[in-house]
Design an enzyme around this catalytic site. Structure first.
Site, PDB file in Angstrom:
ATOM      1  N   GLU A 117       3.504  -5.152 -58.913  1.00 51.15           N
ATOM      2  CA  GLU A 117       2.103  -5.524 -59.167  1.00 51.15           C
ATOM      3  C   GLU A 117       1.406  -4.423 -59.989  1.00 51.15           C
ATOM      4  OE1 GLU A 117      -1.492  -6.038 -56.375  1.00 51.15           O
ATOM      5  OE2 GLU A 117      -0.535  -7.990 -56.235  1.00 51.15           O
ATOM      6  N   GLU A 131      -9.107   1.742 -54.993  1.00 51.18           N
ATOM      7  CA  GLU A 131      -7.905   1.058 -55.483  1.00 51.18           C
ATOM      8  C   GLU A 131      -7.717   1.158 -56.998  1.00 51.18           C
ATOM      9  OE1 GLU A 131     -10.029  -0.192 -53.273  1.00 51.18           O
ATOM     10  OE2 GLU A 131      -8.835  -0.572 -51.475  1.00 51.18           O
ATOM     11  N   HIS A 213     -13.380  -7.136 -46.698  1.00 51.38           N
ATOM     12  CA  HIS A 213     -13.036  -5.796 -46.204  1.00 51.38           C
ATOM     13  C   HIS A 213     -13.265  -4.657 -47.194  1.00 51.38           C
ATOM     14  CE1 HIS A 213      -9.370  -5.292 -48.611  1.00 51.38           C
ATOM     15  NE2 HIS A 213      -9.225  -6.584 -48.480  1.00 51.38           N
ATOM     16  N   ARG A 215     -14.309  -1.545 -49.269  1.00 47.04           N
ATOM     17  CA  ARG A 215     -15.122  -0.372 -48.935  1.00 47.04           C
ATOM     18  C   ARG A 215     -16.466  -0.343 -49.656  1.00 47.04           C
ATOM     19  NH1 ARG A 215     -10.500   1.745 -47.110  1.00 47.04           N
ATOM     20  NH2 ARG A 215     -10.598   3.631 -45.855  1.00 47.04           N
ATOM     21  N   HIS A 245     -11.689  -8.665 -40.222  1.00 49.24           N
ATOM     22  CA  HIS A 245     -10.836  -7.478 -40.438  1.00 49.24           C
ATOM     23  C   HIS A 245     -11.084  -6.458 -39.330  1.00 49.24           C
ATOM     24  CE1 HIS A 245      -9.195  -3.951 -42.512  1.00 49.24           C
ATOM     25  NE2 HIS A 245      -8.671  -4.744 -43.414  1.00 49.24           N
TER      26      HIS A 245
HETATM   27  C1  UD1 Z   1      -6.697  -1.019 -46.774  1.00 48.81           C
HETATM   28  C2  UD1 Z   1      -6.515  -0.630 -48.238  1.00 48.81           C
HETATM   29  C3  UD1 Z   1      -7.031  -1.735 -49.155  1.00 48.81           C
HETATM   30  C4  UD1 Z   1      -6.428  -3.075 -48.793  1.00 48.81           C
HETATM   31  C5  UD1 Z   1      -6.695  -3.353 -47.325  1.00 48.81           C
HETATM   32  C6  UD1 Z   1      -6.046  -4.652 -46.924  1.00 48.81           C
HETATM   33  C7  UD1 Z   1      -6.716   1.736 -48.903  1.00 48.81           C
HETATM   34  C8  UD1 Z   1      -7.640   2.831 -49.243  1.00 48.81           C
HETATM   35  N1  UD1 Z   1      -7.295   0.578 -48.543  1.00 48.81           N
HETATM   36  O1  UD1 Z   1      -8.085  -1.028 -46.493  1.00 48.81           O
HETATM   37  O2  UD1 Z   1      -6.696  -1.418 -50.502  1.00 48.81           O
HETATM   38  O3  UD1 Z   1      -7.011  -4.076 -49.600  1.00 48.81           O
HETATM   39  O4  UD1 Z   1      -6.128  -2.289 -46.542  1.00 48.81           O
HETATM   40  O5  UD1 Z   1      -6.523  -5.112 -45.702  1.00 48.81           O
HETATM   41  O6  UD1 Z   1      -5.518   1.895 -48.931  1.00 48.81           O
HETATM   42  N2  UD1 Z   1      -7.450  -1.099 -38.474  1.00 48.81           N
HETATM   43  C9  UD1 Z   1      -6.913  -1.400 -37.246  1.00 48.81           C
HETATM   44  N3  UD1 Z   1      -5.718  -2.073 -37.200  1.00 48.81           N
HETATM   45  C10 UD1 Z   1      -5.066  -2.478 -38.317  1.00 48.81           C
HETATM   46  C11 UD1 Z   1      -5.632  -2.188 -39.560  1.00 48.81           C
HETATM   47  C12 UD1 Z   1      -6.821  -1.492 -39.627  1.00 48.81           C
HETATM   48  O7  UD1 Z   1      -7.456  -1.061 -36.205  1.00 48.81           O
HETATM   49  O8  UD1 Z   1      -4.005  -3.095 -38.199  1.00 48.81           O
HETATM   50  C13 UD1 Z   1      -8.725  -0.317 -38.512  1.00 48.81           C
HETATM   51  C14 UD1 Z   1      -8.514   1.159 -38.147  1.00 48.81           C
HETATM   52  O9  UD1 Z   1      -9.629   1.618 -37.461  1.00 48.81           O
HETATM   53  C15 UD1 Z   1      -8.436   1.836 -39.508  1.00 48.81           C
HETATM   54  C16 UD1 Z   1      -9.441   0.993 -40.299  1.00 48.81           C
HETATM   55  O10 UD1 Z   1      -9.242  -0.345 -39.848  1.00 48.81           O
HETATM   56  O11 UD1 Z   1      -8.783   3.194 -39.435  1.00 48.81           O
HETATM   57  C17 UD1 Z   1      -9.313   1.069 -41.798  1.00 48.81           C
HETATM   58  O12 UD1 Z   1      -7.996   0.850 -42.231  1.00 48.81           O
HETATM   59  P1  UD1 Z   1      -7.568   1.378 -43.707  1.00 48.81           P
HETATM   60  O13 UD1 Z   1      -6.155   0.996 -43.971  1.00 48.81           O
HETATM   61  O14 UD1 Z   1      -7.924   2.814 -43.860  1.00 48.81           O
HETATM   62  O15 UD1 Z   1      -8.549   0.598 -44.676  1.00 48.81           O
HETATM   63  P2  UD1 Z   1      -8.664  -0.941 -45.019  1.00 48.81           P
HETATM   64  O16 UD1 Z   1     -10.116  -1.212 -45.139  1.00 48.81           O
HETATM   65  O17 UD1 Z   1      -7.872  -1.741 -44.075  1.00 48.81           O
HETATM   66  N1  UDP Z   2      -4.342 -12.793 -44.637  1.00 53.42           N
HETATM   67  C1  UDP Z   2      -3.746 -13.040 -43.393  1.00 53.42           C
HETATM   68  N2  UDP Z   2      -4.563 -13.157 -42.287  1.00 53.42           N
HETATM   69  C2  UDP Z   2      -5.912 -13.050 -42.364  1.00 53.42           C
HETATM   70  C3  UDP Z   2      -6.506 -12.776 -43.623  1.00 53.42           C
HETATM   71  C4  UDP Z   2      -5.692 -12.643 -44.731  1.00 53.42           C
HETATM   72  O1  UDP Z   2      -2.527 -13.152 -43.294  1.00 53.42           O
HETATM   73  O2  UDP Z   2      -6.583 -13.170 -41.326  1.00 53.42           O
HETATM   74  C5  UDP Z   2      -3.465 -12.625 -45.820  1.00 53.42           C
HETATM   75  C6  UDP Z   2      -3.858 -13.378 -47.074  1.00 53.42           C
HETATM   76  O3  UDP Z   2      -3.280 -14.660 -47.107  1.00 53.42           O
HETATM   77  C7  UDP Z   2      -3.330 -12.482 -48.188  1.00 53.42           C
HETATM   78  C8  UDP Z   2      -3.440 -11.087 -47.596  1.00 53.42           C
HETATM   79  O4  UDP Z   2      -3.550 -11.253 -46.178  1.00 53.42           O
HETATM   80  O5  UDP Z   2      -1.955 -12.729 -48.461  1.00 53.42           O
HETATM   81  C9  UDP Z   2      -4.646 -10.394 -48.143  1.00 53.42           C
HETATM   82  O6  UDP Z   2      -4.908  -9.232 -47.421  1.00 53.42           O
HETATM   83  P1  UDP Z   2      -6.277  -8.445 -47.537  1.00 53.42           P
HETATM   84  O7  UDP Z   2      -7.358  -9.381 -47.933  1.00 53.42           O
HETATM   85  O8  UDP Z   2      -6.432  -7.688 -46.271  1.00 53.42           O
HETATM   86  O9  UDP Z   2      -5.969  -7.377 -48.674  1.00 53.42           O
HETATM   87  P2  UDP Z   2      -6.074  -7.408 -50.280  1.00 53.42           P
HETATM   88  O10 UDP Z   2      -5.232  -8.535 -50.770  1.00 53.42           O
HETATM   89  O11 UDP Z   2      -7.514  -7.541 -50.638  1.00 53.42           O
HETATM   90  O12 UDP Z   2      -5.552  -6.067 -50.677  1.00 53.42           O
END
Ligand code: UD1
Ligand code: UDP
Length: 372
Positions: A117, A131, A213, A215, A245
């Site tokens: 990608e 990102e 989600h 930031r 999320h």
């Molecule tokens: C991350 C990625 C973003 C991606 C997104 C997909 C970075 C900087 N950000 O953002 O590019 O689009 O994932 O969803 O890499 N948490 C949980 N359990 C989980 C996941 C997250 O509790 O399974 C909570 C935790 O408190 C964690 C917070 O979410 O600290 C943030 O997670 P983080 O991966 O830092 O950022 P995302 O907003 O999820």
């Molecule tokens: N998705 C999922 N469960 C959910 C929400 C999203 O499986 O409750 C899937 C969605 O189909 C897609 C991926 O997660 O394939 C997108 O993830 P996210 O939006 O967290 O990250 P991004 O694509 O913006 O990086």
């Protein structure tokens, strides 16, 4: 050839899963999988659906982690892994901090990196943040750039990328989506159990599916989205389903502003199979997700993107996606127009496949085998 695939979050896992499956089917590749655990629950959900058992798990996630935490934990965690595994090539995906730090760790050992990608750009370093910078850094350090579309490849060429390193493959998310869609279509029992899981959604009302989600939308952006959803929920012909999320910056405003509204269903993040089921069942999607912007056009579902710019212009050009930002009035008016005008809805709901035909993983594997 020993290949180490490294990923850490839900979207990377969904998009790397078909590739892991494809690469594991050839004896010419000694495949190892390392997860960083940047996400925990949301990553494990995907590993289970695609039956991936990682060889290495850095398990770095902590509540409220900062970008500094993730970057340093991944870098530090990968140093001994790369030293021990000595892969011939590392593969990373997309634009997360896991992908950026993993790429950097491999670069420090002078291990070649393939970027799945590659070439997505908004042209704005702060949208999405961090990102957009992650993508640029990864592309600069990688020697194989798997661009999902011709547009992404052109973006790399415009930046002076070497044409010999760039391959247009399609997006592996379509490989994953087609796999799961077929699983649902071919399994009556599964389909019925999915319908049962969502029996709280009134079938006589149109379904709006929401996720968010990013930031850069924390604070005001999410408050505005919630206000728009509240206004829309006054209609008696819709049901809103919002898998929230796990990030606290998302959960706090969403729970505070939207709980206890009878036709807004706040639920936990869904496993990929039920989420694909809901995407198929919904009327339209409101999201800031990258992956969903790629999946929804394939399913013929209009997507309102709650961002001001996108690195995925193909869906906008195809007419399936619209940028609505986080302005309350724009979200409410655009959604209402699609609910009220059959003509406008039909114009957006034609199925398009600008992101691939389900063969991206195979193309990447063929390119890897050609290297030998
Ligand atoms: C991350 C990625 C973003 C991606 C997104 C997909 C970075 C900087 N950000 O953002 O590019 O689009 O994932 O969803 O890499 N948490 C949980 N359990 C989980 C996941 C997250 O509790 O399974 C909570 C935790 O408190 C964690 C917070 O979410 O600290 C943030 O997670 P983080 O991966 O830092 O950022 P995302 O907003 O999820
Ligand atoms: N998705 C999922 N469960 C959910 C929400 C999203 O499986 O409750 C899937 C969605 O189909 C897609 C991926 O997660 O394939 C997108 O993830 P996210 O939006 O967290 O990250 P991004 O694509 O913006 O990086």
């Amino acid at each position: 050839m020993r290949i180490l695939v490294i990923f850490g979050t839900r979207p990377e896992a969904i998009k790397m899963a078909p590739l892991v499956k494809t690469l594991s089917q050839t004896d010419d590749i000694d495949l190892r999988v390392c997860v960083t655990g940047q996400h925990r629950d949301m990553l494990d959900q995907v590993l289970e659906v695609f039956d991936i058992k990682p060889d290495i798990d850095l398990d770095i996630m902590r509540a409220g982690q900062s970008l500094f935490d993730v970057t340093t934990d991944v870098l530090r965690g990968l140093e001994p892994v790369l030293e021990r595994e000595k892969p011939d090539r590392v593969l990373v995906h997309g634009d997360t901090t896991t992908a950026m730090a993993a790429c950097m760790a491999a670069f420090y050992f002078q291990i070649p990196v393939g970027h799945v990608e590659a070439g997505l750009r908004t042209g704005d370093l702060y949208h999405p943040w961090p990102e957009e910078m992650n993508r640029k850094v990864i592309d600069a350090m990688s020697d194989q750039l798997y661009a999902p579309t011709r547009g992404a490849a052109d973006a790399l060429l415009r930046e002076g990328g070497d044409p010999d390193k760039i391959i247009v493959t399609g997006n592996t998310v379509i490989d994953a989506l087609l796999d799961v869609t077929a699983r649902i279509q071919q399994d009556r029992v599964l389909e019925e159990s999915l319908a049962g899981q969502f029996d709280f959604i009134r079938p006589d009302r149109r379904l709006l599916l929401i996720t968010g989600h990013r930031r850069e939308s924390f604070g005001e952006g999410f408050e505005h989205l919630c206000e728009a959803l509240l206004q829309l929920s006054q209609r008696d012909d819709i049901e809103i389903v919002y898998p929230v999320h796990l990030n606290q910056n998302v959960r706090e405003p969403v729970n505070r502003l939207l709980a206890n509204t009878h036709n807004i269903h706040l639920i936990e993040p869904l496993e990929y199979v039920p989420f694909v089921y809901l995407m198929n069942r919904c009327h339209l999607v409101i999201t800031d997700s990258g992956g969903i912007q790629e999946e929804a056009p394939s399913l013929g579902k209009p997507v309102l993107v709650t961002r001001t710019v996108t690195e995925r212009p193909e869906a906008i050009e195809a007419g399936t996606a619209l940028l609505v930002g986080t302005d309350v009035k724009t979200i409410v008016e655009t959604t209402s127009r699609l609910l009220d005008s059959k003509k406008d809805y039909q114009r957006m709901s034609l199925a398009h496949n600008p992101y691939g035909d389900g063969t991206a993983s195979r193309k990447i594997m063929e390119s890897l085998l050609d290297e030998k």
